[in-house]
Design a protein around this motif. Structure first.
Motif, PDB file in Angstrom:
ATOM      1  N   ARG A  42       0.835  -1.210   0.000  1.00  0.00           N
ATOM      2  CA  ARG A  42       0.000   0.000   0.000  1.00  0.00           C
ATOM      3  C   ARG A  42       0.869   1.258   0.000  1.00  0.00           C
ATOM      4  O   ARG A  42       0.616   2.204  -0.748  1.00  0.00           O
ATOM      5  N   GLU A  43       1.908   1.238   0.836  1.00  0.00           N
ATOM      6  CA  GLU A  43       2.787   2.409   0.918  1.00  0.00           C
ATOM      7  C   GLU A  43       3.506   2.646  -0.405  1.00  0.00           C
ATOM      8  O   GLU A  43       3.640   3.783  -0.855  1.00  0.00           O
ATOM      9  N   ILE A  44       3.960   1.543  -1.026  1.00  0.00           N
ATOM     10  CA  ILE A  44       4.630   1.671  -2.331  1.00  0.00           C
ATOM     11  C   ILE A  44       3.653   2.283  -3.341  1.00  0.00           C
ATOM     12  O   ILE A  44       4.000   3.205  -4.079  1.00  0.00           O
ATOM     13  N   THR A  49       2.810   6.067  -2.618  1.00  0.00           N
ATOM     14  CA  THR A  49       3.878   7.019  -2.949  1.00  0.00           C
ATOM     15  C   THR A  49       4.189   7.008  -4.444  1.00  0.00           C
ATOM     16  O   THR A  49       4.966   7.826  -4.906  1.00  0.00           O
TER      17      THR A  49
END
Lengths: 287, 152
Positions: free
Chosen positions: B111-113, B116
């Protein structure tokens, strides 16, 4: 007798001039009174808010002091990376990714301070967050600047400091103050200050649209004063970056005509990724 | 253009065209319950319409008049492929949910990848929806008994 008539005539002419001048647009003067104010002592604040939609939970806070406003955001413990955009019709207060905050840890704030002599009003703002920063929306009341014609060339000071998520999703600390002052009258003397005001990473000073040479390096783009003379001055002085070593950059330029750029942003980038942004107004030479 | 649309409509038949429209609307609007992001909804809707239209017109034009057995064989292939883009499309939307990310560290990392890498995830979701609809509508079109009998 003739002398008395001339004196009376002169008096009459000056009275008429004053009357006509008073009815016309007010002359813009340089305001020296707020030059010393570089911080914001909060004297009144709105109740701290807590969003809770779609699994996103974070705090927002807004306060005001003498000629200044502050806006803050932070995640609450046990929450994930949260993209947030807080703005109103004229200004972007904060455009950031709040870093993940593990449970049972204290979550740091990211704060923006805006110093200017504009009147402050309470009004509706838009706090949007989630995917694309438009998944969920709250409309909290916050202190806003009043839309009015400025009669004084008072300084604009913007401070952004706190913790945000960088391009690798890791929390990083930033603390930057940008100031724009005007002195003199035709030619005006424009002074810009960019300073590190606390624990902060180093930044390359960049032109709008340019990315840092290395993807890991942080870049700082202040759009409002980005004029040809501004960058020529930086180039001539050999100024490229802002760091703990070079904690403050001062740029001095002159201009016959000036204008105010009110809605342009101060952007922190890492590679091609924008990691924080807020509106930072400034004076600039009129083309 | 209008003649071409009418011709394709005749090739597929009213019932199967109706089924195609229903699938398009279903796949397009079902994820609107999962995400409230207007940008992402725009990508899903846009790519779904493009994928659905291409699936309808290209399949009908290419397979009209071919043997029914071949059409059905190709339909089965389309149905098998359909699940992959659908999985990418729905999976990405689910990964974005904070409540899922909190529970599973791997989902959190992905999710973070994705977050961003914005706006790339919009395209991943959009292409997923577009391809899923291309193959689903293609499969429905190939199921039409009128298609093999038609002579374009």
């Amino acid at each position: 007798m003739k002398v008395r008539r001339i004196v009376l005539l002169l008096l009459l002419v000056s009275c008429v001039t004053i009357l006509i001048g008073g009815g016309a647009e007010k002359e813009i003067t340089v305001d020296e009174s707020s030059f010393g104010q570089l911080e914001c002592e909060i004297i009144e604040s709105m109740p701290a808010g807590l969003t809770n939609q779609g699994g996103y939970v974070f705090n927002y806070q807004c306060g005001k002091g003498k000629d200044c406003r502050s806006y803050g955001l932070r995640n609450v413990p046990g929450t994930v990376l949260t993209p947030v955009l807080w703005k109103d019709k004229q200004e972007t207060f904060l455009d950031v990714n709040l870093p993940e905050c593990p449970a049972s840890s204290s979550c740091p704030w990211i704060e923006v301070i805006k110093i200017s002599t504009r009147s402050i009003i309470i009004g509706e703002t838009t706090l949007s967050y989630g995917i694309n920063k438009d998944e969920y929306k709250d409309e909290p009341d916050a202190y806003r600047k009043k839309l009015e014609q400025e009669t004084k060339l008072s300084p604009f000071i913007t401070i952004i400091r706190g913790t945000v998520a960088d391009a690798q999703k890791k929390p990083i600390e930033i603390a930057i103050r940008v100031s724009s002052y005007v002195g003199g009258v035709k030619p005006y003397r424009l002074t810009y200050e960019i300073a590190i005001v606390g624990k902060s990473e180093a930044f390359q000073i960049l032109r709008p649209g340019i990315v840092p040479a290395e993807p890991s390096v942080l870049g700082l783009i202040w759009e409002a004063p980005a004029s040809k003379p501004f960058f020529e001055y930086l180039y001539q002085m050999g100024i490229k970056e802002l760091s703990a070593k070079v904690g403050k950059i001062v740029v001095d330029i002159t201009a016959r005509e000036i204008e105010v750029e009110e809605s342009k942003l101060l952007i922190v980038v890492q590679g091609t990724k924008r990691i924080a942004a807020t509106t930072a107004p400034a004076y600039r030479p009129k083309d | 253009m209008w003649d071409y649309i009418k011709k394709v409509f005749k090739l597929v038949g009213a019932i199967y065209t109706f089924l195609n429209v229903a699938s398009l609307l279903g796949i397009m609007f079902f994820p609107f319950k999962i995400t409230t992001s207007y940008t992402l909804r725009g990508f899903i809707a846009g790519f779904s319409i493009i994928g659905g239209m291409l699936g309808y017109f290209l399949t009908a034009s290419s397979w009209a008049g071919k043997e029914r057995a071949r059409c059905l064989h190709r339909r089965n292939i389309y149905l098998a492929i359909f699940w992959f883009p659908l999985l990418i499309f729905i999976g990405t939307l689910v990964i974005f949910r904070p409540e899922v990310a909190i529970k599973y560290p791997l989902v959190r990392t992905i999710r973070e990848i994705l977050l961003t890498a914005m706006p790339l995830p919009n395209f991943i979701v959009g292409f997923g929806a577009g391809f899923a609809l291309y193959f689903l509508i293609g499969a429905i079109t190939l199921s039409s008994p009128e298609l093999p009998e038609s002579h374009p």
